[in-house]
Design a protein around this motif. Sequence first.
Motif, PDB file in Angstrom:
ATOM      1  N   PRO A 114     -21.507  -2.175  -3.697  1.00 51.75           N
ATOM      2  CA  PRO A 114     -19.975  -2.518  -3.693  1.00 51.75           C
ATOM      3  C   PRO A 114     -19.200  -1.597  -3.351  1.00 51.75           C
ATOM      4  N   PHE A 115     -17.933  -2.152  -2.218  1.00 51.92           N
ATOM      5  CA  PHE A 115     -16.785  -1.718  -1.971  1.00 51.92           C
ATOM      6  C   PHE A 115     -15.925  -2.277  -2.584  1.00 51.92           C
ATOM      7  N   VAL A 116     -14.922  -1.519  -2.926  1.00 51.27           N
ATOM      8  CA  VAL A 116     -13.550  -1.572  -3.910  1.00 51.27           C
ATOM      9  C   VAL A 116     -12.149  -1.585  -3.478  1.00 51.27           C
ATOM     10  N   VAL A 117     -11.732  -2.478  -2.964  1.00 55.17           N
ATOM     11  CA  VAL A 117     -10.402  -2.476  -2.390  1.00 55.17           C
ATOM     12  C   VAL A 117      -9.302  -2.092  -3.366  1.00 55.17           C
ATOM     13  N   SER A 118      -8.599  -1.227  -3.458  1.00 52.38           N
ATOM     14  CA  SER A 118      -7.496  -0.376  -5.229  1.00 52.38           C
ATOM     15  C   SER A 118      -6.321  -0.909  -5.176  1.00 52.38           C
ATOM     16  N   THR A 119      -6.089  -1.903  -6.013  1.00 48.72           N
ATOM     17  CA  THR A 119      -3.885  -2.297  -6.084  1.00 48.72           C
ATOM     18  C   THR A 119      -3.537  -1.168  -4.554  1.00 48.72           C
ATOM     19  N   GLY A 120      -3.153  -1.362  -3.208  1.00 49.30           N
ATOM     20  CA  GLY A 120      -2.133  -0.255  -3.145  1.00 49.30           C
ATOM     21  C   GLY A 120      -2.415  -0.311  -2.021  1.00 49.30           C
ATOM     22  N   ALA A 121      -4.330  -0.328  -1.683  1.00 48.48           N
ATOM     23  CA  ALA A 121      -5.197   0.159  -0.856  1.00 48.48           C
ATOM     24  C   ALA A 121      -4.747  -1.330   0.173  1.00 48.48           C
ATOM     25  N   ASP A 122      -5.328   0.009   1.606  1.00 50.64           N
ATOM     26  CA  ASP A 122      -4.927  -0.476   2.833  1.00 50.64           C
ATOM     27  C   ASP A 122      -6.139  -0.688   3.694  1.00 50.64           C
ATOM     28  N   VAL A 123      -7.232  -1.273   4.371  1.00 53.25           N
ATOM     29  CA  VAL A 123      -8.408  -1.183   4.195  1.00 53.25           C
ATOM     30  C   VAL A 123      -8.984  -1.703   5.443  1.00 53.25           C
ATOM     31  N   THR A 124      -9.119  -1.470   7.184  1.00 52.11           N
ATOM     32  CA  THR A 124      -9.651  -2.093   8.170  1.00 52.11           C
ATOM     33  C   THR A 124     -11.548  -1.462   8.491  1.00 52.11           C
TER      34      THR A 124
END
Length: 274
Positions: A114-124
């Motif tokens: 799993p690739f987890v995108v935390s609150t506040g993260a901005d990922v491409t």
Amino acid sequence: MRTPTRTEARRTLVEVLPGAVPGAPVRVRTRDGLLAARTVARAAARAEVALVATGAVLLGGDHVTVQVRVADGCALTLTDVGGTVAYDGEGVPCRWDVEVHLGAGARLDWEGLPFVVSTGADVTRSTDAVLGAGARLRLRETVVLGRGGERGGRVVLRSCVRDDEGPLLVEEVVAAGDRPVPGVLGGTRVVDTVTDLCGTGDDDPVGGIDADAGTAAGGPGADGAVTLRLERGGTLTRWLGPAAHLSPLHRSHPVPARDVPEPPVPPVARLEHV
């Protein structure tokens, strides 16, 4: 020598080449970046390599690049030692780019954790793959919006897979945990996807599946997963749900272990979906 900063792309390389003599184990070349590559096993035509983070990844400004090359007739199984968390970058975005090149008849199996995108993260997060004639790519990507108790940050998921005949899969999905969009993820947090694609051989017809099957989507199965049968063959299977451990894809669409016989190569396919 100048030490690269975390904001610069630091490329991890995994390359599989034929053995030095017939029957010898394949050769594996690696280079470490923000991810380290470690060879787990080698055989006459196949290798297994594990990827492990060399530090806290992903932070704001990080740019991870993973480049995978598999020579003609060789096979590679990639495994993740641990999942990845994209942390709150305080307004600074980060990137995760995968570049794949498979030679004729080559194969890559990669079941990512799993690739987890935390609150506040901005990922491409992007995947760009080129398949040679008869090459096969089986890729599982599990993206989770937010850690426990979080709504999750913003993520852009891009995929572009092509062969000598043109695109096999072109897709872009944009989601944000704090701004759910109807018709995309709704209230779910997990996007679990298994992609299975093949490169067209010189003698393979374009659109080599039944006309009635092209770009068809089977409705949600009993487990909630949906499989798209692509125009030029191959499949994209996706499940949306509340938690990664509930996904049925690891049961119904497992990536085969390295000692499992190779299944027949299916016809090739095309999907353009945004």
